[in-house]
Every structure is written in C-alpha cells, then in structure tokens.
Scaffold this motif. Sequence first.
Motif, PDB file in Angstrom:
ATOM      1  N   PRO A 169       0.818  -1.227   0.000  1.00 12.55           N
ATOM      2  CA  PRO A 169       0.000   0.000   0.000  1.00 12.55           C
ATOM      3  C   PRO A 169       0.848   1.272   0.000  1.00 12.55           C
ATOM      4  CG  PRO A 169      -0.192  -1.175   2.095  1.00 12.55           C
ATOM      5  CD  PRO A 169       0.629  -2.035   1.193  1.00 12.55           C
ATOM      6  N   VAL A 170       2.082   1.175   0.500  1.00 18.11           N
ATOM      7  CA  VAL A 170       2.938   2.369   0.532  1.00 18.11           C
ATOM      8  C   VAL A 170       3.224   2.816  -0.918  1.00 18.11           C
ATOM      9  CG1 VAL A 170       5.194   3.270   1.247  1.00 18.11           C
ATOM     10  CG2 VAL A 170       3.969   1.617   2.694  1.00 18.11           C
ATOM     11  N   THR A 171       3.434   1.877  -1.808  1.00 11.26           N
ATOM     12  CA  THR A 171       3.712   2.208  -3.201  1.00 11.26           C
ATOM     13  C   THR A 171       2.445   2.497  -3.991  1.00 11.26           C
ATOM     14  OG1 THR A 171       5.434   0.537  -3.062  1.00 11.26           O
ATOM     15  CG2 THR A 171       4.939   1.384  -5.251  1.00 11.26           C
ATOM     16  N   TRP A 172       1.439   1.650  -3.812  1.00 11.73           N
ATOM     17  CA  TRP A 172       0.277   1.696  -4.711  1.00 11.73           C
ATOM     18  C   TRP A 172      -0.922   2.431  -4.127  1.00 11.73           C
ATOM     19  CZ3 TRP A 172       1.231   0.465  -9.615  1.00 11.73           C
ATOM     20  CH2 TRP A 172       2.339  -0.341  -9.881  1.00 11.73           C
ATOM     21  N   GLY A 173      -0.839   2.778  -2.837  1.00  9.51           N
ATOM     22  CA  GLY A 173      -1.936   3.527  -2.216  1.00  9.51           C
ATOM     23  C   GLY A 173      -2.889   2.612  -1.469  1.00  9.51           C
ATOM     24  N   ASP A 174      -3.835   3.243  -0.746  1.00 12.74           N
ATOM     25  CA  ASP A 174      -4.764   2.475   0.083  1.00 12.74           C
ATOM     26  C   ASP A 174      -5.696   1.585  -0.740  1.00 12.74           C
ATOM     27  OD1 ASP A 174      -3.657   3.541   2.293  1.00 12.74           O
ATOM     28  OD2 ASP A 174      -5.141   5.161   2.519  1.00 12.74           O
ATOM     29  N   ASP A 175      -5.856   1.944  -2.023  1.00 15.69           N
ATOM     30  CA  ASP A 175      -6.730   1.123  -2.877  1.00 15.69           C
ATOM     31  C   ASP A 175      -5.929   0.012  -3.571  1.00 15.69           C
ATOM     32  OD1 ASP A 175      -5.215   2.635  -4.539  1.00 15.69           O
ATOM     33  OD2 ASP A 175      -6.874   3.571  -5.622  1.00 15.69           O
ATOM     34  N   VAL A 176      -4.793  -0.364  -2.966  1.00 13.98           N
ATOM     35  CA  VAL A 176      -3.872  -1.333  -3.573  1.00 13.98           C
ATOM     36  C   VAL A 176      -4.555  -2.634  -4.002  1.00 13.98           C
ATOM     37  CG1 VAL A 176      -3.157  -2.227  -1.290  1.00 13.98           C
ATOM     38  CG2 VAL A 176      -1.618  -2.464  -3.227  1.00 13.98           C
ATOM     39  N   HIS A 177      -5.617  -3.041  -3.257  1.00 13.28           N
ATOM     40  CA  HIS A 177      -6.236  -4.329  -3.577  1.00 13.28           C
ATOM     41  C   HIS A 177      -7.419  -4.216  -4.534  1.00 13.28           C
ATOM     42  CE1 HIS A 177      -4.201  -5.344   0.370  1.00 13.28           C
ATOM     43  NE2 HIS A 177      -3.548  -5.979  -0.568  1.00 13.28           N
ATOM     44  N   LEU A 178      -7.629  -3.011  -5.043  1.00 14.71           N
ATOM     45  CA  LEU A 178      -8.735  -2.846  -5.984  1.00 14.71           C
ATOM     46  C   LEU A 178      -8.226  -2.950  -7.421  1.00 14.71           C
ATOM     47  CD1 LEU A 178     -10.731   0.092  -4.364  1.00 14.71           C
ATOM     48  CD2 LEU A 178     -10.984  -2.379  -4.032  1.00 14.71           C
ATOM     49  N   PHE A 179      -9.096  -3.418  -8.288  1.00 17.83           N
ATOM     50  CA  PHE A 179      -8.768  -3.528  -9.718  1.00 17.83           C
ATOM     51  C   PHE A 179      -8.984  -2.165 -10.364  1.00 17.83           C
ATOM     52  CE2 PHE A 179     -10.493  -4.531 -14.081  1.00 17.83           C
ATOM     53  CZ  PHE A 179      -9.309  -5.016 -14.618  1.00 17.83           C
ATOM     54  N   LYS A 180      -7.903  -1.461 -10.657  1.00 17.43           N
ATOM     55  CA  LYS A 180      -8.018  -0.121 -11.234  1.00 17.43           C
ATOM     56  C   LYS A 180      -7.019   0.034 -12.386  1.00 17.43           C
ATOM     57  CE  LYS A 180      -9.238   3.282  -8.323  1.00 17.43           C
ATOM     58  NZ  LYS A 180      -8.999   4.287  -7.270  1.00 17.43           N
ATOM     59  N   PRO A 181      -7.421  -0.427 -13.564  1.00 15.62           N
ATOM     60  CA  PRO A 181      -6.495  -0.349 -14.711  1.00 15.62           C
ATOM     61  C   PRO A 181      -6.061   1.081 -15.020  1.00 15.62           C
ATOM     62  CG  PRO A 181      -8.359  -1.767 -15.214  1.00 15.62           C
ATOM     63  CD  PRO A 181      -8.680  -1.111 -13.920  1.00 15.62           C
ATOM     64  N   GLU A 182      -6.853   2.065 -14.559  1.00 14.60           N
ATOM     65  CA  GLU A 182      -6.483   3.463 -14.847  1.00 14.60           C
ATOM     66  C   GLU A 182      -5.125   3.833 -14.258  1.00 14.60           C
ATOM     67  OE1 GLU A 182      -9.146   2.424 -13.153  1.00 14.60           O
ATOM     68  OE2 GLU A 182      -9.826   3.840 -11.614  1.00 14.60           O
ATOM     69  N   ARG A 183      -4.620   3.039 -13.323  1.00 13.28           N
ATOM     70  CA  ARG A 183      -3.258   3.300 -12.805  1.00 13.28           C
ATOM     71  C   ARG A 183      -2.245   3.342 -13.944  1.00 13.28           C
ATOM     72  NH1 ARG A 183      -3.703   1.450  -7.236  1.00 13.28           N
ATOM     73  NH2 ARG A 183      -5.281  -0.177  -7.191  1.00 13.28           N
ATOM     74  N   PHE A 184      -2.549   2.562 -15.005  1.00  9.24           N
ATOM     75  CA  PHE A 184      -1.572   2.431 -16.091  1.00  9.24           C
ATOM     76  C   PHE A 184      -1.948   3.284 -17.316  1.00  9.24           C
ATOM     77  CE2 PHE A 184      -1.140  -1.336 -13.472  1.00  9.24           C
ATOM     78  CZ  PHE A 184       0.236  -1.430 -13.326  1.00  9.24           C
ATOM     79  N   SER A 185      -2.861   4.262 -17.108  1.00  4.90           N
ATOM     80  CA  SER A 185      -3.365   5.014 -18.271  1.00  4.90           C
ATOM     81  C   SER A 185      -2.264   5.824 -18.947  1.00  4.90           C
ATOM     82  CB  SER A 185      -4.524   5.914 -17.869  1.00  4.90           C
ATOM     83  OG  SER A 185      -4.063   6.797 -16.875  1.00  4.90           O
ATOM     84  N   GLU A 186      -1.253   6.225 -18.202  1.00  2.00           N
ATOM     85  CA  GLU A 186      -0.181   6.996 -18.851  1.00  2.00           C
ATOM     86  C   GLU A 186       1.098   6.165 -19.032  1.00  2.00           C
ATOM     87  OE1 GLU A 186       0.135  11.167 -17.526  1.00  2.00           O
ATOM     88  OE2 GLU A 186      -1.637  10.650 -16.343  1.00  2.00           O
ATOM     89  N   GLY A 187       0.905   4.878 -19.086  1.00  2.00           N
ATOM     90  CA  GLY A 187       2.044   3.996 -19.378  1.00  2.00           C
ATOM     91  C   GLY A 187       2.698   3.453 -18.106  1.00  2.00           C
ATOM     92  N   LEU A 188       3.551   2.475 -18.339  1.00  2.00           N
ATOM     93  CA  LEU A 188       4.204   1.773 -17.224  1.00  2.00           C
ATOM     94  C   LEU A 188       5.148   2.688 -16.445  1.00  2.00           C
ATOM     95  CD1 LEU A 188       5.349  -1.785 -18.349  1.00  2.00           C
ATOM     96  CD2 LEU A 188       3.997  -1.138 -16.375  1.00  2.00           C
ATOM     97  N   ALA A 189       5.922   3.480 -17.199  1.00  2.00           N
ATOM     98  CA  ALA A 189       6.939   4.314 -16.551  1.00  2.00           C
ATOM     99  C   ALA A 189       6.276   5.285 -15.578  1.00  2.00           C
ATOM    100  CB  ALA A 189       7.739   5.044 -17.601  1.00  2.00           C
ATOM    101  N   LYS A 190       5.151   5.882 -16.020  1.00  2.00           N
ATOM    102  CA  LYS A 190       4.454   6.865 -15.174  1.00  2.00           C
ATOM    103  C   LYS A 190       3.836   6.150 -13.959  1.00  2.00           C
ATOM    104  CE  LYS A 190       2.888  11.016 -14.808  1.00  2.00           C
ATOM    105  NZ  LYS A 190       2.740  12.257 -15.100  1.00  2.00           N
ATOM    106  N   ALA A 191       3.213   4.984 -14.201  1.00  2.00           N
ATOM    107  CA  ALA A 191       2.542   4.266 -13.110  1.00  2.00           C
ATOM    108  C   ALA A 191       3.546   3.865 -12.025  1.00  2.00           C
ATOM    109  CB  ALA A 191       1.845   3.030 -13.651  1.00  2.00           C
TER     110      ALA A 191
END
Length: 517
Positions: free
Chosen positions: A425-447
């Motif tokens: 959760p420290v890296t991905w946030g409190d919603d770490v266990h949710l399915f949120k493809p929008e994390r990768f909307s600006e590409g892998l490097a940005k995510a």
Amino acid sequence: MATLSVLVILLSSSLCLYFLSNLFKFLDSVWWTPIRIQHLMTSQGIRGPSYRFIYGNTQEIIKMRNESMSTSMQDLSHNIFSRIQPHIHSWTKTYGTNFLYWDGPRAQLLVSEPELIREILNNRDKIYRKSEFVAFTRKLLGDGTFTSEGEKWSKLRKLANYAFHAESLKHMIPAMITSVEMMLERWKKHQGEEIEVVEEFRLLTSEVISRAAFGSSYVQGKNIFDMLTKLSMLLSRNIFKVKQIGLISKIWKSRDEIEADKLEKQLENSILEIIKKREDEVMNGEVENFRNDFLGILLKAKHGDDDSKRISLREVIDECKTFYIAGQETSNTLLCWVVLLLATHSDWQEEARNEVFKILGNKTPTADGIAKLKKMGMIINETLRLYPPVVVFSRKADREAQLGKLTLPVDINLHISTLSIHHDPVTWGDDVHLFKPERFSEGLAKATNNNKAIYMPFGFGPRTCVGLNFAITEAKIALSMILQQYSITLSPTYVHSPVEHLTIRPQYGIQVVLNKV
Ligand code: HEM
C-alpha cells in the motif's frame, strides 16, 4: 594372518574417516553454517525467525500456508498476499522489509527494498546467479534458458531472443488466431450456459505454444503436456519439504522422486520424437530447411557449422521442456485472472470491447491492431499486478558480496516476492487491492514513477522474461476475439480461492456465462 589384520584395520579406519568426514560436512551444513550466517546478518541489523536445527522455518511455513489456503475467501477480494505467502506477509510486518528466514538449513534473505532489488536483478558485477533448483524443478525445466548460467545461458538466450523478437512474433500471429478460433468453435455449444475457463485456457495456451514454437498441434504434444502437468504437481507438493542432505539423498528416494524420475524419462522420449520427426523432414540435410519457428531455430543451431553457436541434443531437449512449460503455464494463469476481473468489472469489459470494435471491427487481430489496444494493455498490466503468475524469484551470490550496506555470505539465497511488492500500500496507495487499470493510463513508466523494481511481473534486468511479448500478444488476441463475440458474466457457482500451484491459480476453476454480443 597379520596382513589380513592390517587390511581390516586399514579398511575400518578408512570407513571411520569417511563417515567422520560426512558427519562433519553434515553438521557444518545444518548447524555451523546456519549459526554463522544468522550471527553475521543479525550483526548487520537483519532480523528474522530463528533457525531451527535441520528444519529451519519450513514447518512453520507449511503450517501457515496450509491454514491460510485451507478455506476459500469470503468475498471477491484481491487481497491475496497474506493468503498465498502468509509467512512473508507476517514476517515483513514483524521484522521489516528485508529479513532472514530458513528453508531447512538454507538461509533466505527476503529483499523488498527497491534499490536492493534493482541491484540484484541488474547484476552489473555478475555476482548473482539463479538459486540452486530443487531436483523436481530440474526435471521439469531441464538445464535450459530459465535455469542455466554463464556462457551456456548466453548462447541459449540469444537463440530464444531471436525466435521471440518482434519480427518473428508477427509470423506467430496466424497460429495464435487459429488456436483461438478452435476454442471459440468449442464455445459455440455453450452459448448462454456456464463454462469453466481454466481448462479452456489450458488447452488454448498449449495449442498456441505447440503451433507457434514447435510447429505441431496440441494433440501431437499432448503426452508432453500431460507429463509436464504431473511433474509440476509433484514439484508443488514437494517444494517446501526439507530436502535430504548429502549421502542420504543418494541412497534413499521418496515415492514422488521415483515417480518424477520415471516421468522425466517418458517426457524426454516424447520430446525426442518431435525432434526426430522434424529432423527426418529435412531429408537432404540442408540446415536452412529446418523452418523458422523456435524448434527450427534450435535445430539449425544444433546442425550448424558455427562451433561457437552450436548446441547439443541435450540442450535442445532442455530448451523444449523449458518453453513448453514456461510458454503455457504462465499465459494460462494470466488469461484466467483477466477473464475473472472482466466478468466482475462490467465497466472495464465494456470499455475493452468498445476499443476492440473501434480498432479491429469484426476482423481478426493484426500486428498493428494489437499494438493499438491501449485499454486492453492497461487491463492486462493491472491483472498482472494483482495476480502475478510468478510470485517469487530467487538469486544466490556467487561469492561474498556487498548489497547496499549489507555484506552477504556466499551461502545465502536472495528472495524477491512479486506479490509483496505489487500489493504494497505504501507504493500503490490504500486502494492497492482494488482492480483499477487506470493506474496504467499513462504507461508503465508513469505508473511506477520510473521505478522498475515496484512492478515486475516479467522480472527485469538481463534475465527478464524472454516470452513477454509473446505472452502479451497471445493474451490480446485471445481477449479481443472473445470480446468480439461474447459478453462475460461470473457464474454464481464460482468460489474465490486463489492458491499457489507453481503459479497463482483459481483452486476450483473459473465458471462464467457467455452471452452473444
Ligand atoms: C504472463 C506470462 C508470463 C509471465 C508473467 C512470465 C514471467 C517471467 C518471469 C518473472 C521471469 C523471470 C524469472 C527470474 O528472473 O528469475 C521469466 C523468465 C522466463 N520466461 Fe516468462 N513469463 C510469462 C510468459 C512466458 C512465455 C510465453 C515464455 C515462452 C514462450 C516464457 C519464457 C521464459 C523464459 C525462457 C525465461 C527465462 C529467461 C532467462 O532466464 O533468461 N515466459 N518469466
């Protein structure tokens, strides 16, 4: 008479010496070395569960895993780290991001700090090699690209890179499409009904790797897949067992070990038949006639004139084993979890389908079209974050090494848990266990904020997955063709119970209902 007594004395002294030296080696490996390593690591601030004579922490690990995976999950949560790797989850909380634990008498340093992970996997000073593989893994994968080291690895890796690079992949697309069409043909009978997709995708991914890499069909390679499946079951059953040490392992074999020996022989004979068949096809001995798929490339290297590139029959067999298993098992797992996630997130399923129709229409996928499927790429990335098929990778320092501020002794294994990193959760946030493809909307490097060590379903560094593009292309083709025809809903009979069996799998399969779009 006197000579006989001297002989008896000499023989018994040699026997005594032999047993004493073996006893000494045994005590060194199960007592002195673990205590020395534990002491060295504690003095550098690395803590962990204490070493227990011979067994290390193996019994605790088995107990924790049996408990956590004994029941299915209450809801459709993706919070699976504590379930699949309860020991790593619990010890990270108690001892911090890097800690020491014991697989039998073998020291394991779990490393979760991104800078250290980068150092290990980039391996700039060529200090780290893959950890020793248990005998079951060797039988499954042979000594191919996945397990080998040094010059041998570099020779095999070059051939694999060539066979699976972007241009070669384009020629594999028709084989992938044909395999998906065969699956969709089977599905016609199940429209509006429940269908279990794990078995479907097992057949599909077996068909794809057989056709694309080995120029044969799944039916021809069925024997091989059956034996690989049996071997992988034996491996999962034995992976946390304390291995026999030294002499004992040579004298005594468990029933599973005997069974694995038998399977290995049968497996190799079946692979030999496929090799022989291809060699027989090349009647006039022209190396160029071996075709351009992976098997053809291996056989050209075996029969070629260039000594520096030549590989032996043994190496061809081992490479075939590696690619049959690596090319099927992981891709199957990926497709299963994507379908579950799309079935339970109708908004993303709709978005993915709209994109497919916009880019491909009703036509079969092309290389250009596949490259444009951005939303589908995001969905695949997020699926691989939540359910990375390979949950842990291991390395071993070749010699005493400096890792960040730590001095590592030679006998220590380094473990990196993909699950722990992807579910942090420290890296991905409190919603770490949710399915949120929008994390990768600006590409892998940005995510990942340009930090490769926080997202690595395919590993990274020189030993990155050689089948990465193959796997993504295969998944995009299969998903596009499914979405063009069907809407997917989860069946009420589905039970959410992810378990680790080589990769993370749905224990009771995935049941979905397919409706024509
Ligand atoms: C979703 C699918 C896949 C995932 C998640 C995956 C994951 C991985 C990971 C994490 C590694 C690195 C292991 C390490 O560093 O210790 C790896 C290596 C490897 N993978 Fe994959 N893989 C996938 C598909 C494939 C496919 C389709 C093939 C073959 C066609 C393949 C062949 C290999 C090989 C040969 C290696 C060893 C590379 C080396 O050591 O040089 N993989 N894979």
